[in-house]
Enzyme design. Structure first.
Site, PDB file in Angstrom:
ATOM      1  N   MET A 191     -42.509  70.634  44.508  1.00 11.38           N
ATOM      2  CA  MET A 191     -42.333  70.099  45.870  1.00 11.38           C
ATOM      3  C   MET A 191     -41.484  68.829  45.825  1.00 11.38           C
ATOM      4  O   MET A 191     -41.773  67.831  46.490  1.00 11.38           O
ATOM      5  CB  MET A 191     -43.694  69.810  46.519  1.00 11.38           C
ATOM      6  CG  MET A 191     -44.614  71.019  46.575  1.00 11.38           C
ATOM      7  SD  MET A 191     -46.352  70.606  46.878  1.00 11.38           S
ATOM      8  CE  MET A 191     -46.828  69.914  45.265  1.00 11.38           C
ATOM      9  N   ASP A 218     -51.865  81.945  51.249  1.00 11.40           N
ATOM     10  CA  ASP A 218     -50.957  80.877  51.642  1.00 11.40           C
ATOM     11  C   ASP A 218     -49.595  81.435  52.037  1.00 11.40           C
ATOM     12  O   ASP A 218     -49.306  82.620  51.868  1.00 11.40           O
ATOM     13  CB  ASP A 218     -50.763  79.891  50.470  1.00 11.40           C
ATOM     14  CG  ASP A 218     -51.993  79.056  50.191  1.00 11.40           C
ATOM     15  OD1 ASP A 218     -52.872  79.007  51.060  1.00 11.40           O
ATOM     16  OD2 ASP A 218     -52.062  78.464  49.099  1.00 11.40           O
ATOM     17  N   LYS A 223     -50.178  77.061  53.907  1.00  9.47           N
ATOM     18  CA  LYS A 223     -50.117  75.675  53.444  1.00  9.47           C
ATOM     19  C   LYS A 223     -48.756  75.423  52.815  1.00  9.47           C
ATOM     20  O   LYS A 223     -48.454  75.892  51.729  1.00  9.47           O
ATOM     21  CB  LYS A 223     -51.214  75.380  52.426  1.00  9.47           C
ATOM     22  CG  LYS A 223     -52.614  75.306  53.026  1.00  9.47           C
ATOM     23  CD  LYS A 223     -53.671  75.078  51.988  1.00  9.47           C
ATOM     24  CE  LYS A 223     -53.586  73.715  51.326  1.00  9.47           C
ATOM     25  NZ  LYS A 223     -53.777  72.597  52.251  1.00  9.47           N
TER      26      LYS A 223
END
Length: 503
Positions: free
Chosen positions: A171, A34, A56
């Site tokens: 996030m 990633d 990602k």
């Protein structure tokens, strides 16, 4: 059928990689990784390993999750060892469980290797423990970015507001304002301490501290963005006392290491341990000579020499390769005096079972000649110097001037390595590099050939006077120079220079 390993790469700092993860990365035939897997982790791979990037990050997916699942199954049919490398821990907001389910359905063998998750590591590097006896005894890890296709949130905001001590949002920057509003509406006081940690555990880490009421505006003003961890709770107030990461002497400095990659790891690791963000730009690659016979001949005839002078670790390595090629070993040097230029070269010799007879106190031609003369008459002595194909002639010429027979043998050659030159040139142009380091004249020459002498506001650190002279000849200003012409000496000069400047 191969095996797929779902491996946690940790939060960024390569030092937080688990031993099992490092072992699998070194052994992998193919690595599927990633965006948030750090370069320092990926550098542990085999040189021939295939790399597949499936980047990602929020709203930036190279492949969909279904496509990644299919890819892993296909790769397992072609390779013995497939490492699916994911930032943090694969089973903590990493969608590793979905990938494992797909592998089970396809009958593909798999293993899971947990990693250090960013929700614990990033706060720790910011000086924020997620639990603290007497202050908070519960912690919740929460996605700050739920599936946008859902009609309503799966989170019990009222319970999170009143029933959990520390909240850690992954996030969480993009939706911070809305998430904080729900917490306050659920009963969490608006003056509850909160912090955002951007690029946690990386040298570029930034931390902003505020409250549920003030943090969204502070983050917006400071320009923090993904990747970031958001922490809510009274433990945030401990940062004022416990912050440690940012206090390291080279914290936040972006330093370019131009040494050959095979030899740069210890240097890069030492700078990283002092807080620097290290950009490895190996301007040279070390290669064996196309014709190995001259060095093999010297190895066969080693007993005909009075002295052998090793000027570098590379020279030691290549000479012993040749010694083994001709069916001999360290015992062949019995009766031959050995001189090592520099402690690293001396250490390389000791690894081969040879304790150097002489290591000059300074690593320039004059000091080497002086040290050799103190050992005995040079006139009539036969001296072997295994060295780089292109090397300064000062030392052998001075030895010949004193009557010695000098045999120079090219043990290896350095070739330019221009990978990523364009990206580094742009970083230098934009002023985002603090320091460029040079450990040999060849690194200077190749750097200027590849990049040019325009390096913006970046400063230059040199390992010694010879390298510095080359840098100046090529149009670079030298800002700091090691007093001891070794890697530890160069690191010491860098630390002292920044300390003197109060940086």
């Amino acid at each position: 059928m191969g095996t797929v390993y779902l491996v946690g790469a940790g939060p960024g700092d390569p030092g937080l990689l688990t031993l099992r993860a490092a072992e699998l990365i070194r052994d992998a035939d193919v690595i599927v990784h990633d965006a948030l897997v750090s370069a320092g982790v990926l550098e542990r791979r085999r040189s021939d390993a295939e790399m597949v990037y499936v980047g990602k990050r929020a709203a930036e997916h190279t492949l969909s999750q279904d496509e990644i699942n299919t890819l892993l199954i296909e790769l397992a049919g072609r390779y013995r060892s497939v490492v699916r490398l994911k930032g943090g821990d694969p089973f903590v907001f990493g969608r590793g469980g979905e990938e494992a389910e797909a592998l089970v359905s396809a009958g593909v063998p798999f293993e899971v290797v947990p990693g250090v998750t960013a929700g614990v590591a990033a706060p720790a590097y910011a000086g924020i423990p997620v639990t603290q006896r007497g202050l908070v005894s519960s912690v919740a890890m929460i996605t700050g970015h739920e599936d946008p296709t859902k009609d309503e949130s799966d989170l019990d905001w009222a319970h999170l507001a009143r029933g959990v001590g520390t909240l850690v949002f992954y996030m969480g920057v993009g939706r911070m304002r809305g998430n904080f509003r729900r917490l306050v509406e659920g009963g969490r006081p608006a003056d509850t301490a909160a912090a955002a940690v951007e690029w946690g555990t990386y040298p570029r880490q930034r931390v902003v501290v505020g409250t549920l009421e003030s943090l969204p505006d502070l983050v917006e003003r400071e320009g923090l963005g993904a990747p970031a961890i958001v922490v809510v709770g009274e433990v945030v107030r401990l940062r004022e006392k416990l912050a440690w990461f940012e206090s390291r002497p080279l914290f936040g400095k972006r330093i370019v290491v131009t040494r050959a990659r095979a030899q740069a790891s210890d240097f890069a690791a030492s700078l990283g341990a002092l807080g620097a963000e290290v950009l490895q730009f190996p301007t040279i690659r070390i290669q064996p000579m196309e014709d190995p016979e001259p060095l093999r001949r010297a190895a066969r005839e080693i007993n005909t020499f009075d002295w052998v002078l090793f000027t570098s670790v590379n020279g030691v390595s290549r000479f012993w390769d040749s010694l083994r090629d001709v069916g001999r070993d360290t015992r062949a040097l019995a009766g031959v005096s050995v001189c090592a230029i520099g402690p690293a070269t001396g250490a390389a010799l000791e690894m081969e079972g040879v304790r150097p007879d002489l290591i000059p106190s300074r690593f320039v031609a004059e000091a080497v000649i002086e040290a050799l003369e103190a050992e005995g008459e040079l006139s009539g002595s036969r001296i072997l110097i295994p060295r780089a194909e292109v090397a300064r002639p000062v030392l052998p010429n001075e030895l010949r001037a004193r009557g010695a027979e000098v045999v120079e043998v090219a043990a290896y050659r350095t070739v330019p390595d221009g990978a990523e030159a364009d990206s580094l040139r742009e970083m230098l142009r934009s002023g985002s590099v603090d320091l460029v380091t040079f450990t040999a004249s060849s690194t200077v020459d190749n750097f200027v050939d590849l990049i040019g002498a325009e390096i913006g506001s970046a400063r230059v650190a040199s390992i010694g006077p010879i390298t510095s002279a080359t840098a100046r000849e090529r149009g670079l200003r030298v800002d700091m120079e090691a007093r001891e012409y070794t890697i530890p000496g160069l690191i010491r000069a860098i630390r002292e220079n920044y300390a003197e400047r109060g940086q």
